[in-house]
Write an enzyme that holds these catalytic residues in place. Structure first.
Site, PDB file in Angstrom:
ATOM      1  N   CYS A 253      -4.856   2.636  -3.720  1.00 36.52           N
ATOM      2  CA  CYS A 253      -3.588   3.154  -2.947  1.00 36.52           C
ATOM      3  C   CYS A 253      -2.367   2.219  -3.151  1.00 36.52           C
ATOM      4  CB  CYS A 253      -3.706   3.723  -1.440  1.00 36.52           C
ATOM      5  SG  CYS A 253      -4.980   5.073  -1.456  1.00 36.52           S
TER       6      CYS A 253
ATOM      7  N   GLN B 161      -4.360  -5.167   6.825  1.00 35.37           N
ATOM      8  CA  GLN B 161      -5.368  -5.967   5.922  1.00 35.37           C
ATOM      9  C   GLN B 161      -5.203  -7.370   6.697  1.00 35.37           C
ATOM     10  OE1 GLN B 161      -7.491  -5.028   4.172  1.00 35.37           O
ATOM     11  NE2 GLN B 161      -6.962  -3.218   3.404  1.00 35.37           N
TER      12      GLN B 161
ATOM     13  N   HIS C  33       0.872  -1.210   0.155  1.00 36.50           N
ATOM     14  CA  HIS C  33       0.061   0.060  -0.059  1.00 36.50           C
ATOM     15  C   HIS C  33       1.017   1.273  -0.012  1.00 36.50           C
ATOM     16  CE1 HIS C  33      -2.618   3.084   1.803  1.00 36.50           C
ATOM     17  NE2 HIS C  33      -3.685   2.331   1.436  1.00 36.50           N
TER      18      HIS C  33
ATOM     19  N   ASP D 288       3.279  -4.722   7.995  1.00 38.37           N
ATOM     20  CA  ASP D 288       2.134  -3.944   7.963  1.00 38.37           C
ATOM     21  C   ASP D 288       0.899  -4.796   8.091  1.00 38.37           C
ATOM     22  OD1 ASP D 288      -0.168  -2.608   7.078  1.00 38.37           O
ATOM     23  OD2 ASP D 288       0.594  -1.643   5.004  1.00 38.37           O
TER      24      ASP D 288
ATOM     25  N   LYS E 128     -10.235  -0.806  10.323  1.00 38.98           N
ATOM     26  CA  LYS E 128     -10.379  -2.055   9.868  1.00 38.98           C
ATOM     27  C   LYS E 128     -10.746  -3.560  10.156  1.00 38.98           C
ATOM     28  CE  LYS E 128      -7.401  -0.136   6.062  1.00 38.98           C
ATOM     29  NZ  LYS E 128      -7.788   0.150   4.911  1.00 38.98           N
TER      30      LYS E 128
HETATM   31  N1  PMP Z   1      -1.516  -0.547   4.648  1.00 36.95           N
HETATM   32  C1  PMP Z   1      -2.509  -1.502   3.893  1.00 36.95           C
HETATM   33  C2  PMP Z   1      -2.129  -2.553   3.475  1.00 36.95           C
HETATM   34  C3  PMP Z   1      -3.989  -1.015   3.835  1.00 36.95           C
HETATM   35  O1  PMP Z   1      -4.538  -1.572   3.277  1.00 36.95           O
HETATM   36  C4  PMP Z   1      -4.084   0.352   4.305  1.00 36.95           C
HETATM   37  C5  PMP Z   1      -5.492   1.096   4.195  1.00 36.95           C
HETATM   38  N2  PMP Z   1      -6.037   0.709   3.160  1.00 36.95           N
HETATM   39  C6  PMP Z   1      -2.930   1.042   5.038  1.00 36.95           C
HETATM   40  C7  PMP Z   1      -1.845   0.584   5.195  1.00 36.95           C
HETATM   41  C8  PMP Z   1      -3.340   2.578   5.547  1.00 36.95           C
HETATM   42  O2  PMP Z   1      -4.324   2.421   6.511  1.00 36.95           O
HETATM   43  P1  PMP Z   1      -4.917   3.830   7.273  1.00 36.95           P
HETATM   44  O3  PMP Z   1      -5.490   4.597   6.024  1.00 36.95           O
HETATM   45  O4  PMP Z   1      -6.075   3.154   8.048  1.00 36.95           O
HETATM   46  O5  PMP Z   1      -3.939   4.343   7.880  1.00 36.95           O
END
Ligand code: PMP
Length: 633
Positions: free
Chosen positions: A592, A431, A351, A428, A454
């Protein structure tokens, strides 16, 4: 007056306690009555304390002793109050010995002992006065003890039945999760009047060795969708009020779980309860509500610790979300420890939140950013990763589940390989946390991040886990209140983690809400959730894949939740809009994660993503729309 309570023989008697209370109350403003009675009829709760102190050996009524005049004091002295929280009461040094069962909402929280500064309560104004202000009436018990308000909330009507110690008060979100030993019992506890389904035993259900992140024996040749799969989703969805929404005349189907998840009533109630009964800033204040808010906040930290399997609550830092957590590591640990020529490895699956902070740091400090490639299914190529590792590698940062493709990566192996060259690691978990059990000690990464929203918790709260020794050796990221031990204009001494990284006032209520979300999923069991979703994903993939014109983007063997695809003859937005017309919410776009989509030859996809409140019927409705669109071309 000072009383040493360390020896049983030196425990003050009721008359002395009453005398002390009266002296203290005399320091309050003029309107407050000056004589305080410990008569159990008027102050049952205070009497409970006396009874506790005296071990039950008390007369039925106390004669009020003559009260010594107390010289006028401008500032109320330290007084935690009979109605204080467990932390508040036990911090009354030299006044009352440790009193475990004095009730307050915070006292019914699961106990925890570490990480709570002693100054939470027990100094400053009387909690009663803090709550009641000038309308405080010493002769009315309900105005004297602020935690009486718990009795006026709907769920707690029976509390007044035992106003002394309230030992049996059970707030729904604080049930003991360890009591739930099997899924049938769990389902019966979930807010529904329907009987729990009979779920086949593990061995009847799943395919062996299907997913390495779930227990090996947890799979059977045939997944029994109708009895196991269907039932769990049907039952839990009743806990999520938003899932009753209608969109374009149809019942909402929420297939945008990778973007954010919906919240169970327990989370909504918990946040509302916080603002109704506990709201205060934490740590610094000196009154009852500060103690309650601090108790609730620190209890949430403990829940996160247990959820992640971390060693200590000191390793759990509350932040805004995964993005902020990664930026924190980049700008504190990264800035402090990385030098020109050092190398950072990320994967092609990341991401943007796990690319941009490292790219910015690399540009600023002259670091080299390397990328683990993937195959055409979206699986990481570990042989290629091995070639990237060198003694210059200082950090490896990878996702555990790709948000764009759903690929589950072998993080434990990736971390072990990084450690072999002495690199630090960040996983990270944005997910992964909502789809599988996590144990940060087993993964053994130095940092692990996730976002509360999430995992069925609120937005604006997330977690950075870090190994304690690394956190304490890292310069703070932001400076301000709450993170320092001592400040002069010449010198600043920081707290250790977690406070070191929690400068200023954090998102207290939502941290508490996240704790409730963790309680909720823990009750059901992350393993059960993972297995159910696995079945649902297989089911959806089985029906989506053969539809004419569908191209699945991301076909890794190990996947969780996500089903990215394109449909020939339609833009992704057209597919998204057609689904929305049927009340089905999916994300379309680059998610993203542009590098991985481009690697697989697309700029954007349609991305349904599943959670445990989705059902087979949801999938059927989704498949029907895609089939209809496909048949028109
Ligand atoms: N890492 C991953 C794999 C994500 O899917 C996301 C959110 N889509 C993020 C980081 C960032 O999360 P947040 O926008 O809640 O900070």
């Amino acid at each position: 007056m000072s009383i040493n309570t360390s020896q049983p023989s030196e425990i003050p008697d009721a008359a002395v306690l009453q005398d002390i209370a009266n002296q203290l109350f005399k320091t309050l403003p003029e309107e407050v009555p000056k004589d305080f009675s410990l008569d159990p009829a008027t102050h049952p709760k205070a009497w409970g304390v006396v009874e506790h102190v005296l071990g039950g050996n008390i007369p039925s009524k106390i004669e009020i002793p003559a009260v010594n005049p107390v010289s006028a004091v401008q500032t109320p002295p330290a007084f935690g109050g009979f109605g204080g929280s467990s932390t508040g009461v036990s911090s009354l040094t030299g006044f009352v010995p440790v009193i475990e069962n004095v009730a307050s909402p915070s006292a019914v929280n699961p106990p925890y002992t570490s990480g709570i500064p002693n100054s939470v309560a027990g100094s400053g104004a009387s909690p009663s006065y803090a709550k009641q202000g000038d309308s405080f009436n010493i002769n009315k018990p309900e105005t004297s003890f602020p935690d009486e308000n718990i009795a006026s909330s709907k769920q707690q009507q029976d509390v007044r039945a035992d106003p002394l110690l309230y030992p049996n008060v059970q707030i729904p979100f604080f049930e003991n999760v360890s009591d739930f030993l099997n899924i049938n019992e769990v389902l019966q506890q979930i807010r529904t009047s329907e009987p729990a389904p009979q779920i086949p035993s593990f061995s009847d259900r799943f395919i062996p060795n299907s997913y390495y992140f779930l227990p090996e024996d947890a799979f059977h040749e045939k997944v029994n969708y109708s009895s196991f799969g269907g039932s769990l989703g049907e039952l839990v969805r009743k806990d999520f009020p938003i899932l009753e929404e209608r969109v374009n005349g149809r019942r909402l189907i929420w297939f945008d779980n990778a973007a954010t998840t919906q919240k169970p009533q327990a989370v909504i109630d918990r946040i509302s309860y916080f603002y109704q009964h506990e709201n205060s800033n934490i740590h610094r204040a000196a009154h009852e509500l500060a103690a309650r808010a601090t108790d609730a906040y620190e209890a949430a930290r403990e829940k996160v610790r247990a959820f992640l399997g971390a060693k200590s609550t000191n390793e759990i830092i509350f932040v805004r979300g995964a993005t902020e957590a990664i930026n924190l590591v980049a700008q504190s640990w990264g800035d402090q420890n990385l030098q020109a020529g050092d190398e950072i490895i990320v994967s092609n699956l990341e991401h943007h939140a796990n690319i941009v902070p490292w790219k910015r740091l690399s540009d600023r400090k002259g670091l080299k950013l390397k990328v683990i490639p993937v195959n055409d299914d979206g699986e990481l190529l570990l042989e290629e990763y091995a070639k990237l590792l060198t003694p210059k590698t200082k950090l490896v940062a990878v996702t555990q589940v790709s948000n764009a493709l759903g690929t589950v990566t072998p993080v434990q192996q990736i971390v072990a390989m990084a450690q072999a060259v002495g690199a630090k690691t960040l996983v990270d978990g944005a997910q992964s946390v909502s789809h599988m059990p996590i144990n940060v000690q087993a993964i053994n990464a130095d940092f692990f991040v996730f976002s509360g929203h999430k995992v069925f918790g609120p937005t604006g709260i997330g977690v950075l886990y870090g190994k304690e020794e690394i956190l304490n050796a890292t310069e703070p990221w932001q400076g301000g209140g709450n993170m320092i031990q001592d400040v002069t204009f010449e010198h600043i001494k920081y707290h250790n983690a977690p406070n070191r990284f929690e400068a200023g006032t954090g998102n207290i209520a939502d941290a508490v809400g996240l704790g409730a979300a963790i309680d909720y999923v823990t009750k059901i069991g992350m393993e059960v959730i993972g297995q159910y979703e696995h079945a649902l994903l297989e089911y959806a993939t089985h029906y989506l894949k053969p539809i004419k014109g569908v191209r699945l983007i991301g076909t890794a063997r190990q996947k969780a939740s996500v089903l990215s695809f394109t449909l020939q003859g339609y833009t992704n937005d057209e597919v998204g809009k057609a689904l929305n017309e049927e009340g089905i919410a999916v994300r379309t776009g680059h998610h993203c994660a542009q590098p991985i989509l481009r690697r697989l030859g697309v700029e954007t996809t349609v991305r349904p993503s599943l959670a445990f409140y989705n059902t087979h019927e949801d999938v059927d409705r989704f498949i029907a729309v895609i089939q209809r669109l496909s048949s028109r071309k």
